[in-house]
Enzyme design. Structure first.
Site, PDB file in Angstrom:
ATOM      1  N   SER A 126      10.218   7.068   7.923  1.00 19.25           N
ATOM      2  CA  SER A 126      10.586   5.697   8.290  1.00 19.25           C
ATOM      3  C   SER A 126      11.986   5.666   8.884  1.00 19.25           C
ATOM      4  O   SER A 126      12.855   6.458   8.504  1.00 19.25           O
ATOM      5  CB  SER A 126      10.539   4.852   7.017  1.00 19.25           C
ATOM      6  OG  SER A 126      11.130   3.600   7.234  1.00 19.25           O
ATOM      7  N   TYR A 151      12.619   3.149  -2.599  1.00 24.22           N
ATOM      8  CA  TYR A 151      11.630   3.465  -1.554  1.00 24.22           C
ATOM      9  C   TYR A 151      12.262   4.322  -0.461  1.00 24.22           C
ATOM     10  O   TYR A 151      11.741   5.384  -0.089  1.00 24.22           O
ATOM     11  CB  TYR A 151      11.044   2.181  -0.934  1.00 24.22           C
ATOM     12  CG  TYR A 151      10.247   2.481   0.316  1.00 24.22           C
ATOM     13  CD1 TYR A 151       8.995   3.064   0.236  1.00 24.22           C
ATOM     14  CD2 TYR A 151      10.779   2.242   1.593  1.00 24.22           C
ATOM     15  CE1 TYR A 151       8.279   3.385   1.390  1.00 24.22           C
ATOM     16  CE2 TYR A 151      10.070   2.552   2.742  1.00 24.22           C
ATOM     17  CZ  TYR A 151       8.815   3.126   2.636  1.00 24.22           C
ATOM     18  OH  TYR A 151       8.113   3.460   3.777  1.00 24.22           O
ATOM     19  N   LYS A 155      11.614   8.444   0.889  1.00 25.29           N
ATOM     20  CA  LYS A 155      11.350   8.980   2.237  1.00 25.29           C
ATOM     21  C   LYS A 155      12.318  10.122   2.546  1.00 25.29           C
ATOM     22  O   LYS A 155      11.927  11.153   3.106  1.00 25.29           O
ATOM     23  CB  LYS A 155      11.454   7.876   3.294  1.00 25.29           C
ATOM     24  CG  LYS A 155      10.311   6.877   3.241  1.00 25.29           C
ATOM     25  CD  LYS A 155       8.967   7.510   3.580  1.00 25.29           C
ATOM     26  CE  LYS A 155       7.789   6.693   3.117  1.00 25.29           C
ATOM     27  NZ  LYS A 155       6.496   7.342   3.152  1.00 25.29           N
ATOM     28  N   PHE A 220      15.862 -14.953   8.137  1.00 27.25           N
ATOM     29  CA  PHE A 220      16.950 -14.476   7.271  1.00 27.25           C
ATOM     30  C   PHE A 220      18.207 -14.167   8.075  1.00 27.25           C
ATOM     31  O   PHE A 220      18.440 -13.031   8.466  1.00 27.25           O
ATOM     32  CB  PHE A 220      16.508 -13.234   6.496  1.00 27.25           C
ATOM     33  CG  PHE A 220      15.343 -13.471   5.564  1.00 27.25           C
ATOM     34  CD1 PHE A 220      15.258 -14.619   4.788  1.00 27.25           C
ATOM     35  CD2 PHE A 220      14.315 -12.532   5.453  1.00 27.25           C
ATOM     36  CE1 PHE A 220      14.185 -14.830   3.919  1.00 27.25           C
ATOM     37  CE2 PHE A 220      13.249 -12.726   4.591  1.00 27.25           C
ATOM     38  CZ  PHE A 220      13.177 -13.877   3.828  1.00 27.25           C
TER      39      PHE A 220
HETATM   40  P1  NAD Z   1      -0.532   0.919   3.102  1.00 27.46           P
HETATM   41  O1  NAD Z   1      -0.114   0.538   1.724  1.00 27.46           O
HETATM   42  O2  NAD Z   1      -1.337  -0.048   3.882  1.00 27.46           O
HETATM   43  O3  NAD Z   1      -1.350   2.292   3.046  1.00 27.46           O
HETATM   44  C1  NAD Z   1      -1.111   3.279   2.087  1.00 27.46           C
HETATM   45  C2  NAD Z   1      -2.462   3.685   1.514  1.00 27.46           C
HETATM   46  O4  NAD Z   1      -2.261   4.724   0.575  1.00 27.46           O
HETATM   47  C3  NAD Z   1      -3.158   2.539   0.784  1.00 27.46           C
HETATM   48  O5  NAD Z   1      -4.483   2.446   1.235  1.00 27.46           O
HETATM   49  C4  NAD Z   1      -3.101   2.950  -0.682  1.00 27.46           C
HETATM   50  O6  NAD Z   1      -4.224   2.485  -1.406  1.00 27.46           O
HETATM   51  C5  NAD Z   1      -3.041   4.469  -0.585  1.00 27.46           C
HETATM   52  N1  NAD Z   1      -2.355   5.148  -1.689  1.00 27.46           N
HETATM   53  C6  NAD Z   1      -1.140   4.878  -2.208  1.00 27.46           C
HETATM   54  N2  NAD Z   1      -0.858   5.737  -3.198  1.00 27.46           N
HETATM   55  C7  NAD Z   1      -1.919   6.583  -3.296  1.00 27.46           C
HETATM   56  C8  NAD Z   1      -2.218   7.694  -4.124  1.00 27.46           C
HETATM   57  N3  NAD Z   1      -1.391   8.110  -5.086  1.00 27.46           N
HETATM   58  N4  NAD Z   1      -3.389   8.329  -3.936  1.00 27.46           N
HETATM   59  C9  NAD Z   1      -4.267   7.921  -2.981  1.00 27.46           C
HETATM   60  N5  NAD Z   1      -4.038   6.872  -2.169  1.00 27.46           N
HETATM   61  C10 NAD Z   1      -2.871   6.217  -2.325  1.00 27.46           C
HETATM   62  O7  NAD Z   1       0.780   1.337   3.889  1.00 27.46           O
HETATM   63  P2  NAD Z   1       1.001   1.596   5.446  1.00 27.46           P
HETATM   64  O8  NAD Z   1       1.788   0.478   5.979  1.00 27.46           O
HETATM   65  O9  NAD Z   1      -0.273   1.981   6.086  1.00 27.46           O
HETATM   66  O10 NAD Z   1       1.973   2.836   5.373  1.00 27.46           O
HETATM   67  C11 NAD Z   1       1.492   4.161   5.446  1.00 27.46           C
HETATM   68  C12 NAD Z   1       2.654   5.126   5.300  1.00 27.46           C
HETATM   69  O11 NAD Z   1       3.607   4.845   6.318  1.00 27.46           O
HETATM   70  C13 NAD Z   1       3.403   5.015   3.983  1.00 27.46           C
HETATM   71  O12 NAD Z   1       3.799   6.313   3.594  1.00 27.46           O
HETATM   72  C14 NAD Z   1       4.603   4.183   4.322  1.00 27.46           C
HETATM   73  O13 NAD Z   1       5.705   4.446   3.475  1.00 27.46           O
HETATM   74  C15 NAD Z   1       4.882   4.659   5.735  1.00 27.46           C
HETATM   75  N6  NAD Z   1       5.628   3.668   6.550  1.00 27.46           N
HETATM   76  C16 NAD Z   1       5.142   2.399   6.670  1.00 27.46           C
HETATM   77  C17 NAD Z   1       5.854   1.465   7.425  1.00 27.46           C
HETATM   78  C18 NAD Z   1       5.375   0.048   7.526  1.00 27.46           C
HETATM   79  O14 NAD Z   1       6.190  -0.824   7.855  1.00 27.46           O
HETATM   80  N7  NAD Z   1       4.114  -0.265   7.294  1.00 27.46           N
HETATM   81  C19 NAD Z   1       7.028   1.859   8.068  1.00 27.46           C
HETATM   82  C20 NAD Z   1       7.477   3.175   7.942  1.00 27.46           C
HETATM   83  C21 NAD Z   1       6.762   4.078   7.175  1.00 27.46           C
HETATM   84  C1  WQD Z   2      12.030  -7.583   9.941  1.00 28.37           C
HETATM   85  C2  WQD Z   2      13.108  -8.602  10.258  1.00 28.37           C
HETATM   86  C3  WQD Z   2      14.141  -9.567   8.315  1.00 28.37           C
HETATM   87  C4  WQD Z   2      10.639 -11.684   6.813  1.00 28.37           C
HETATM   88  C5  WQD Z   2      10.808  -2.896   6.399  1.00 28.37           C
HETATM   89  C6  WQD Z   2      11.257  -1.780   5.500  1.00 28.37           C
HETATM   90  C7  WQD Z   2      11.360  -0.505   6.285  1.00 28.37           C
HETATM   91  C8  WQD Z   2      10.069  -0.210   7.030  1.00 28.37           C
HETATM   92  C9  WQD Z   2       9.613  -1.377   7.821  1.00 28.37           C
HETATM   93  C10 WQD Z   2       8.702   1.186   5.662  1.00 28.37           C
HETATM   94  C11 WQD Z   2      14.343  -8.477   9.355  1.00 28.37           C
HETATM   95  C12 WQD Z   2      13.398 -10.623   9.104  1.00 28.37           C
HETATM   96  C13 WQD Z   2      11.498 -10.905   7.576  1.00 28.37           C
HETATM   97  C14 WQD Z   2      10.847 -13.095   6.782  1.00 28.37           C
HETATM   98  C15 WQD Z   2      12.707 -12.834   8.280  1.00 28.37           C
HETATM   99  N1  WQD Z   2       9.001   0.070   6.126  1.00 28.37           N
HETATM  100  N2  WQD Z   2      12.506 -11.471   8.282  1.00 28.37           N
HETATM  101  N3  WQD Z   2      11.872 -13.616   7.524  1.00 28.37           N
HETATM  102  O1  WQD Z   2      13.060  -5.072   6.713  1.00 28.37           O
HETATM  103  O2  WQD Z   2      13.054  -4.255   9.125  1.00 28.37           O
HETATM  104  O3  WQD Z   2      11.754  -3.059   7.430  1.00 28.37           O
HETATM  105  O4  WQD Z   2       9.562  -2.555   6.998  1.00 28.37           O
HETATM  106  O5  WQD Z   2       9.242   2.248   5.789  1.00 28.37           O
HETATM  107  O6  WQD Z   2      11.667   0.501   5.383  1.00 28.37           O
HETATM  108  O7  WQD Z   2      12.525  -2.129   4.966  1.00 28.37           O
HETATM  109  O8  WQD Z   2      10.973  -5.273   8.155  1.00 28.37           O
HETATM  110  O9  WQD Z   2       9.310  -7.028   8.568  1.00 28.37           O
HETATM  111  O10 WQD Z   2      10.615  -7.071   6.406  1.00 28.37           O
HETATM  112  O11 WQD Z   2      11.771  -7.615   8.529  1.00 28.37           O
HETATM  113  O12 WQD Z   2      13.616 -13.362   8.928  1.00 28.37           O
HETATM  114  O13 WQD Z   2      10.144 -13.838   6.088  1.00 28.37           O
HETATM  115  O14 WQD Z   2      12.574  -9.913   9.990  1.00 28.37           O
HETATM  116  O15 WQD Z   2      15.345 -10.082   7.807  1.00 28.37           O
HETATM  117  O16 WQD Z   2      15.460  -8.770  10.145  1.00 28.37           O
HETATM  118  P1  WQD Z   2      12.342  -4.460   7.835  1.00 28.37           P
HETATM  119  P2  WQD Z   2      10.577  -6.771   7.852  1.00 28.37           P
END
Ligand code: NAD
Ligand code: WQD
Length: 340
Positions: A126, A151, A155, A220
């Site tokens: 991330s 969290y 990562k 925010f």
């Molecule tokens: P998500 O929660 O939709 O998907 C994760 C999946 O993993 C879920 O289906 C959950 O049931 C499964 N899971 C969790 N723990 C498990 C375990 N111990 N065993 C088996 N299954 C398990 O999340 P996502 O948004 O699809 O994110 C996927 C990956 O990408 C994650 O590692 C997350 O940290 C990373 N990521 C997400 C974002 C984002 O904003 N969505 C941003 C950066 C990184």
């Molecule tokens: C985006 C922008 C908020 C909600 C998060 C995790 C990051 C990564 C991606 C996993 C920000 C603003 C949000 C609301 C708002 N995930 N906001 N009103 O915080 O950039 O990142 O998701 O790895 O680790 O921290 O994403 O979608 O929460 O926010 O104004 O109700 O929207 O302040 O500027 P963020 P977000």
């Protein structure tokens, strides 16, 4: 064709990636414990691709169940590791759960990959590892900043564990993908994001507000040092993101990788403010979106966007979908989920 194990393959990014993998001809085995997803996601994947991938419901921390699955489906060529908990705020409340699931889960996976001769992993990292960078846009050489949540820490720790495991044993190659802010849903509206409870992330909150489930969006902060005062992020379409995984997979499997561990930023290269995103949503969907400006959310960074040059050059990948189309896909998905 190569066989790919996708952990967390029924989740948001995992399900979109499974679709792209199947459409590129890969055999897919999904493992997921359904802690943040539903088995009906398989129906969506099947409806889009015409293929129902193999699915095993198991927790990757459960060694016996995981090994039994690898015995049942031998000769896996690579793993894409999505399975993790991802809610920043919750990770502060339940830090040990996050360390167990995200960090121990990875250690378990790497151990079983070695035991079962699976030589490739793509890991979901991330942009959170960069914190508020000193220089924008951020390239992969930017220093990682101390994590501001358990969290974020998981990562960083997982990236380090993969590096160390590769150096120790030299039998695994890895690609670390640092996602910026994934948004949107498949254009078919058959799969998308399924947040539980009140969404923390901006786009699901917006679509739920437009659907009338939330009264108004709270923006925010409007006192950041940005052109309109609201915070800036790099919003990347989940389908474009999914396609990057296919490119990274092709690179690993064909041995084109230039190092045992490679790191790529996956974003659009464009920063978009919260207010710009809100306005684009209204214009793209024709929906009114009630919003008010409130104070900053604690822990938020001011502005973050990616330098995508490395992914462009090395993976031959760029995000191509325009933001209005991406936001329409998110809205179409919300309407489909709510029966609107
Ligand atoms: P998500 O929660 O939709 O998907 C994760 C999946 O993993 C879920 O289906 C959950 O049931 C499964 N899971 C969790 N723990 C498990 C375990 N111990 N065993 C088996 N299954 C398990 O999340 P996502 O948004 O699809 O994110 C996927 C990956 O990408 C994650 O590692 C997350 O940290 C990373 N990521 C997400 C974002 C984002 O904003 N969505 C941003 C950066 C990184
Ligand atoms: C985006 C922008 C908020 C909600 C998060 C995790 C990051 C990564 C991606 C996993 C920000 C603003 C949000 C609301 C708002 N995930 N906001 N009103 O915080 O950039 O990142 O998701 O790895 O680790 O921290 O994403 O979608 O929460 O926010 O104004 O109700 O929207 O302040 O500027 P963020 P977000």
């Amino acid at each position: 064709m190569a066989k790919i194990l996708v952990t967390g393959g029924l989740g948001y990014i995992g399900s979109h990636t499974v679709v792209e993998l199947i459409q590129s001809g890969y055999d897919v085995v999904i493992v997921d414990n359904l802690s943040n997803s539903e088995q009906t996601v398989l129906d969506g994947i099947e409806a889009i691709t015409g293929v129902r991938p193999v699915f095993e419901q198991l927790d990757i921390c459960d060694e016996k169940a995981f090994q039994a699955c690898l015995t049942k489906y031998p000769h896996i060529d690579a793993v894409i590791h999505f399975a993790a908990y991802k809610a920043v705020g919750e990770s502060v409340e339940k830090s040990l759960d996050y360390y167990r699931n995200n960090v121990f889960g990875l250690i378990q996976l790497l151990t079983l990959m070695r035991k079962n001769n699976i030589p490739n992993i793509i890991f979901s990292s991330s942009c959170t590892v960069y914190g508020q960078p000193d220089k924008l846009p951020i390239d992969e050489s930017a220093p990682r900043k101390p994590a501001t949540s358990p969290y974020g820490n998981t990562k960083q720790m997982c990236e380090d564990i993969i590096h160390d495991a590769v150096v120790s044993y030299h039998d695994i190659k890895a690609v670390l993908l640092r996602y910026f802010n994934p948004i949107g849903a498949h254009p078919s509206a058959k799969i998308g994001e399924l947040p539980k409870g009140v969404p923390n992330n901006l786009v699901p909150f917006i679509t739920q507000t437009a659907a009338g489930i939330r009264k108004e969006l709270s923006v925010f902060g409007d006192d950041y040092n940005t052109p309109d005062g609201s915070a800036i992020r790099d919003y990347i379409y989940v389908v474009d993101l999914a396609k990057a995984h296919v490119k990274a997979m092709q690179r690993l499997l064909s041995g084109e990788n230039k190092a045992e561990v490679e790191v790529f930023n996956l974003g659009t290269g464009q920063g978009v403010s919260v207010l710009e995103l809100v306005k684009t949503f209204m214009k793209a969907t024709g929906m009114n979106l009630p919003y008010k400006i409130v104070g900053r959310r604690s822990g938020d960074t001011e502005q973050v966007w990616a330098d995508n040059t490395r992914a462009e050059k090395e993976l031959g990948w760029t995000a191509t979908t325009p933001l209005d189309e991406v936001l329409r896909s998110a809205w179409n998905w919300e309407k489909q989920v709510r029966g609107l």
